[in-house]
Design an enzyme around this catalytic site. Structure first.
Site, mmCIF file in Angstrom:
data_model
loop_
_atom_site.group_PDB
_atom_site.id
_atom_site.type_symbol
_atom_site.label_atom_id
_atom_site.label_comp_id
_atom_site.label_asym_id
_atom_site.label_seq_id
_atom_site.Cartn_x
_atom_site.Cartn_y
_atom_site.Cartn_z
ATOM 1 N N ASP A 33 0.838 -1.198 0.000
ATOM 2 C CA ASP A 33 0.000 0.000 0.000
ATOM 3 C C ASP A 33 0.876 1.253 0.000
ATOM 4 O OD1 ASP A 33 -2.364 1.419 0.020
ATOM 5 O OD2 ASP A 33 -2.509 1.436 2.209
ATOM 6 N N GLY A 34 0.357 2.305 -0.619
ATOM 7 C CA GLY A 34 1.033 3.601 -0.569
ATOM 8 C C GLY A 34 1.731 4.006 -1.850
ATOM 9 N N ASN A 35 1.484 3.306 -2.951
ATOM 10 C CA ASN A 35 2.174 3.630 -4.202
ATOM 11 C C ASN A 35 1.871 5.045 -4.684
ATOM 12 O OD1 ASN A 35 3.319 1.050 -4.370
ATOM 13 N ND2 ASN A 35 1.604 0.238 -5.548
ATOM 14 N N TRP A 38 3.347 7.701 -2.383
ATOM 15 C CA TRP A 38 4.791 7.770 -2.583
ATOM 16 C C TRP A 38 5.126 8.588 -3.825
ATOM 17 C CZ3 TRP A 38 7.803 6.061 -6.669
ATOM 18 C CH2 TRP A 38 9.184 6.039 -6.432
ATOM 19 N N ASN A 82 -11.250 -2.365 -6.085
ATOM 20 C CA ASN A 82 -10.419 -1.375 -6.789
ATOM 21 C C ASN A 82 -10.787 -1.310 -8.267
ATOM 22 O OD1 ASN A 82 -7.445 -2.213 -4.891
ATOM 23 N ND2 ASN A 82 -8.937 -0.601 -4.521
ATOM 24 N N ARG A 86 -12.049 2.520 -9.013
ATOM 25 C CA ARG A 86 -11.038 3.469 -9.463
ATOM 26 C C ARG A 86 -11.289 3.869 -10.914
ATOM 27 N NH1 ARG A 86 -5.239 1.793 -6.655
ATOM 28 N NH2 ARG A 86 -5.987 1.953 -4.495
ATOM 29 N N SER A 205 -7.938 -4.994 5.298
ATOM 30 C CA SER A 205 -8.737 -4.811 4.079
ATOM 31 C C SER A 205 -9.150 -6.118 3.408
ATOM 32 C CB SER A 205 -7.964 -3.941 3.078
ATOM 33 O OG SER A 205 -7.651 -2.688 3.643
ATOM 34 N N GLU A 216 0.181 -13.102 12.733
ATOM 35 C CA GLU A 216 0.645 -11.883 13.379
ATOM 36 C C GLU A 216 0.628 -10.777 12.326
ATOM 37 O OE1 GLU A 216 1.302 -11.640 16.561
ATOM 38 O OE2 GLU A 216 1.185 -13.780 17.020
#
Length: 251
Positions: A33-35, A38, A82, A86, A205, A216
């Site tokens: 996640d976070g593309n 970034w 998505n 999107r 998600s 974990e």
């Protein structure tokens, strides 16, 4: 075309609070996640370039895990949600990345067998065929990589149940959980031991809910393209510490 990479670093596990990573997970799950964030932070012309950097970075991850002896990996690439929500331009770009990048990276590794979890009917024909060809071409390899593409967690479990009933007919309640697990897509080891999610989000998600019931979870504040080898070591050390503490409690 420019390839975005994160320079690899030598393996130097750093355990939280000084605990060495003596216990490694057998199966690691990664929510990349976070593309887009970034890309914006890096001042790139388009957030989609973050997706390219993230896709390139998958190859780095696979190499790091192989060097640590971890041969079962599941990665969240693209959910069915998505695809539906999107913009069409962003989704088409992702489809092209999947079609041109994923098969080449996996086949080039000569180690990973590709498995797909998700509804491939949601993908364009060329993308679907490229993935199916890659799965066939990598059959029999020792490592197992499962990519969630067009993935919906409820559909995943429901599909496995339908498969069990179609193959076996009525199943006793005691036998049903094991039968469902075996019918799920992926390699021979279904249960995920450690989930890593990047970008600072504190949720999973719908990431392989059946397979992750005992996992974990390690949350990293790094955006996926900036997630480095030392960040992986920190996640593995965190897992090791938790398992060491749990083991000590049961002695």
């Amino acid at each position: 075309m420019r390839r975005f990479t994160v320079a690899p670093r030598p393996f130097r596990a750093r355990a939280p609070r000084g605990v060495p990573p003596t216990v490694l997970p057998r199966h690691v799950g990664v929510i990349m996640d976070g593309n887009r964030r970034w890309a914006r932070a890096a001042g790139l012309a388009s957030p989609s370039l973050g997706h390219r950097a993230g896709a390139d970075h998958l190859e780095d991850l696979l190499g790091w895990l192989r060097r640590r002896g971890i041969d079962h990996v599941s990665v969240y690439v693209l959910s069915a949600d998505n695809i539906r929500k999107r913009s069409s331009s962003e989704v088409d770009y992702l489809f092209d990345l999947i079609r041109t990048g994923v098969p080449a990276k996996v086949e080039r590794s000569r180690w990973w067998q590709l498995h797909i979890a998700g509804d491939l009917s949601l993908l364009p024909d060329e993308c679907r065929v490229a993935l199916e060809d890659a799965m066939a071409a990598t059959t029999g390899r020792p490592g197992h990589l499962t990519l969630a593409i067009g993935y919906d967690p409820k559909h995943d479990v429901a599909s496995a149940i339908r498969t069990v009933l179609r193959r076996n007919g009525p199943v006793t309640p005691d036998d049903l959980p094991a039968a469902i697990t075996a019918a799920l897509p992926g390699g021979p080891v279904k249960d995920i031991d450690l989930i890593i999610r990047t970008s600072g989000e504190r949720r999973i998600s719908g990431f392989f809910p059946w397979q992750s019931q005992r996992a974990e979870i390690h949350f990293s504040d790094k955006m996926w393209p900036a997630f480095g080898e030392r960040d992986l070591d920190a996640a593995l050390a965190d897992y090791s510490e938790r398992k060491t503490v749990i083991s000590a409690r049961h002695r």
